[in-house]
Design a protein around this motif. Structure first.
Motif, PDB file in Angstrom:
ATOM      1  N   GLU A  44      20.106  -9.009 -25.341  1.00 30.89           N
ATOM      2  CA  GLU A  44      20.430  -7.593 -24.947  1.00 30.89           C
ATOM      3  C   GLU A  44      19.980  -6.946 -26.482  1.00 30.89           C
ATOM      4  N   ILE A  45      20.514  -7.244 -27.473  1.00 30.65           N
ATOM      5  CA  ILE A  45      20.135  -6.795 -28.865  1.00 30.65           C
ATOM      6  C   ILE A  45      18.750  -6.892 -29.167  1.00 30.65           C
ATOM      7  N   SER A  46      18.263  -7.924 -28.861  1.00 23.04           N
ATOM      8  CA  SER A  46      16.690  -8.446 -29.049  1.00 23.04           C
ATOM      9  C   SER A  46      15.846  -7.344 -28.089  1.00 23.04           C
ATOM     10  N   LEU A  47      15.994  -7.242 -26.868  1.00 21.43           N
ATOM     11  CA  LEU A  47      15.224  -6.410 -26.213  1.00 21.43           C
ATOM     12  C   LEU A  47      15.398  -4.975 -26.504  1.00 21.43           C
ATOM     13  N   ALA A  48      16.634  -4.569 -26.938  1.00 22.35           N
ATOM     14  CA  ALA A  48      16.973  -3.096 -27.412  1.00 22.35           C
ATOM     15  C   ALA A  48      16.045  -2.770 -28.483  1.00 22.35           C
ATOM     16  N   TYR A  49      16.083  -3.753 -29.494  1.00 20.23           N
ATOM     17  CA  TYR A  49      15.455  -3.631 -30.619  1.00 20.23           C
ATOM     18  C   TYR A  49      13.988  -3.555 -30.306  1.00 20.23           C
ATOM     19  N   ALA A  50      13.187  -4.538 -29.753  1.00 20.98           N
ATOM     20  CA  ALA A  50      12.067  -4.270 -29.432  1.00 20.98           C
ATOM     21  C   ALA A  50      11.495  -3.192 -28.588  1.00 20.98           C
ATOM     22  N   ASP A  51      12.385  -2.640 -27.649  1.00 21.09           N
ATOM     23  CA  ASP A  51      12.160  -1.353 -27.024  1.00 21.09           C
ATOM     24  C   ASP A  51      12.053  -0.362 -27.954  1.00 21.09           C
ATOM     25  N   LYS A  52      13.110  -0.270 -28.759  1.00 20.37           N
ATOM     26  CA  LYS A  52      13.034   0.840 -29.818  1.00 20.37           C
ATOM     27  C   LYS A  52      11.829   0.920 -30.782  1.00 20.37           C
ATOM     28  N   HIS A  53      11.474  -0.355 -31.164  1.00 25.32           N
ATOM     29  CA  HIS A  53      10.478  -0.586 -31.958  1.00 25.32           C
ATOM     30  C   HIS A  53       9.301   0.047 -31.251  1.00 25.32           C
ATOM     31  N   GLY A  54       9.169  -0.482 -30.008  1.00 25.16           N
ATOM     32  CA  GLY A  54       7.797   0.211 -29.265  1.00 25.16           C
ATOM     33  C   GLY A  54       7.773   1.643 -28.957  1.00 25.16           C
ATOM     34  N   TYR A  55       8.915   2.168 -29.049  1.00 25.64           N
ATOM     35  CA  TYR A  55       8.990   3.836 -28.796  1.00 25.64           C
ATOM     36  C   TYR A  55       8.942   4.329 -30.339  1.00 25.64           C
ATOM     37  N   ASP A  56       9.393   3.696 -31.412  1.00 20.95           N
ATOM     38  CA  ASP A  56       9.178   4.344 -32.613  1.00 20.95           C
ATOM     39  C   ASP A  56       7.654   4.254 -33.041  1.00 20.95           C
ATOM     40  N   MET A  57       7.089   3.094 -32.714  1.00 18.45           N
ATOM     41  CA  MET A  57       5.670   3.329 -32.964  1.00 18.45           C
ATOM     42  C   MET A  57       4.834   4.120 -32.270  1.00 18.45           C
ATOM     43  N   GLN A  58       5.183   4.760 -31.368  1.00 20.90           N
ATOM     44  CA  GLN A  58       4.487   5.995 -30.817  1.00 20.90           C
ATOM     45  C   GLN A  58       4.858   7.263 -31.109  1.00 20.90           C
ATOM     46  N   ARG A  59       5.881   7.387 -31.836  1.00 23.60           N
ATOM     47  CA  ARG A  59       6.304   8.608 -32.378  1.00 23.60           C
ATOM     48  C   ARG A  59       5.622   9.462 -33.251  1.00 23.60           C
ATOM     49  N   ASP A  60       5.792  10.668 -33.442  1.00 21.43           N
ATOM     50  CA  ASP A  60       5.429  11.454 -34.529  1.00 21.43           C
ATOM     51  C   ASP A  60       6.346  11.990 -35.037  1.00 21.43           C
ATOM     52  N   TYR A  61       6.882  11.426 -36.079  1.00 21.55           N
ATOM     53  CA  TYR A  61       8.082  11.789 -36.774  1.00 21.55           C
ATOM     54  C   TYR A  61       7.805  13.488 -37.267  1.00 21.55           C
ATOM     55  N   GLU A  62       6.683  13.580 -37.865  1.00 23.17           N
ATOM     56  CA  GLU A  62       6.535  14.901 -38.487  1.00 23.17           C
ATOM     57  C   GLU A  62       6.655  15.925 -37.573  1.00 23.17           C
ATOM     58  N   ARG A  63       6.058  15.948 -36.325  1.00 23.65           N
ATOM     59  CA  ARG A  63       6.178  16.726 -35.557  1.00 23.65           C
ATOM     60  C   ARG A  63       7.643  17.019 -35.025  1.00 23.65           C
TER      61      ARG A  63
END
Length: 118
Positions: free
Chosen positions: A91-110
């Motif tokens: 569960e935590i591995s999947l959550a971590y991988a999912d969060k990583h994938g989401y964060d890779m697409q984020r525009d933090y500055e915006r």
């Protein structure tokens, strides 16, 4: 050595078994306390950094060992929290991988501009 999440959780279970007569049960109602202890350990990491500085962590073996010991305590409480909330390594591995994938697409500055300059 490179411990997996499963291995770290198993080591934490073993430590718990050794002290189960003194420690609170691995149940969700005690998870809050584990989170608080984990934050306390983060404070100890901060204390090493504040008192010794980042260069000493990189260059002084004794300071580095103190830093790593405190970081290990953080990880131990982190896994204690996962165990108390009955989270599996998968569960935590999947959550971590999912969060990583989401964060890779984020525009933090915006996002920060929108959040703080509304």
């Amino acid at each position: 050595m490179d411990l997996s999440i499963s291995q770290m959780m198993q080591l934490q279970r073993e430590l718990y078994e050794l002290h189960k007569d003194k420690w609170s049960p691995l149940e969700p109602e005690f998870g809050r306390d584990s989170i608080l202890y984990m934050v306390e350990e983060v404070g100890e990491v901060i204390a090493v950094l504040k008192k010794k500085g980042h260069e000493a962590i990189l260059e002084d073996p004794a300071v580095r060992q103190a830093f790593l010991s405190e970081m290990a305590d953080v990880l131990m409480y982190y896994h204690d929290v996962l165990l108390r909330f009955h989270v599996t390594p998968e569960e935590i591995s999947l959550a971590y991988a999912d969060k990583h994938g989401y964060d890779m697409q984020r525009d933090y500055e915006r996002e920060y501009k929108e959040q703080y300059n509304g």
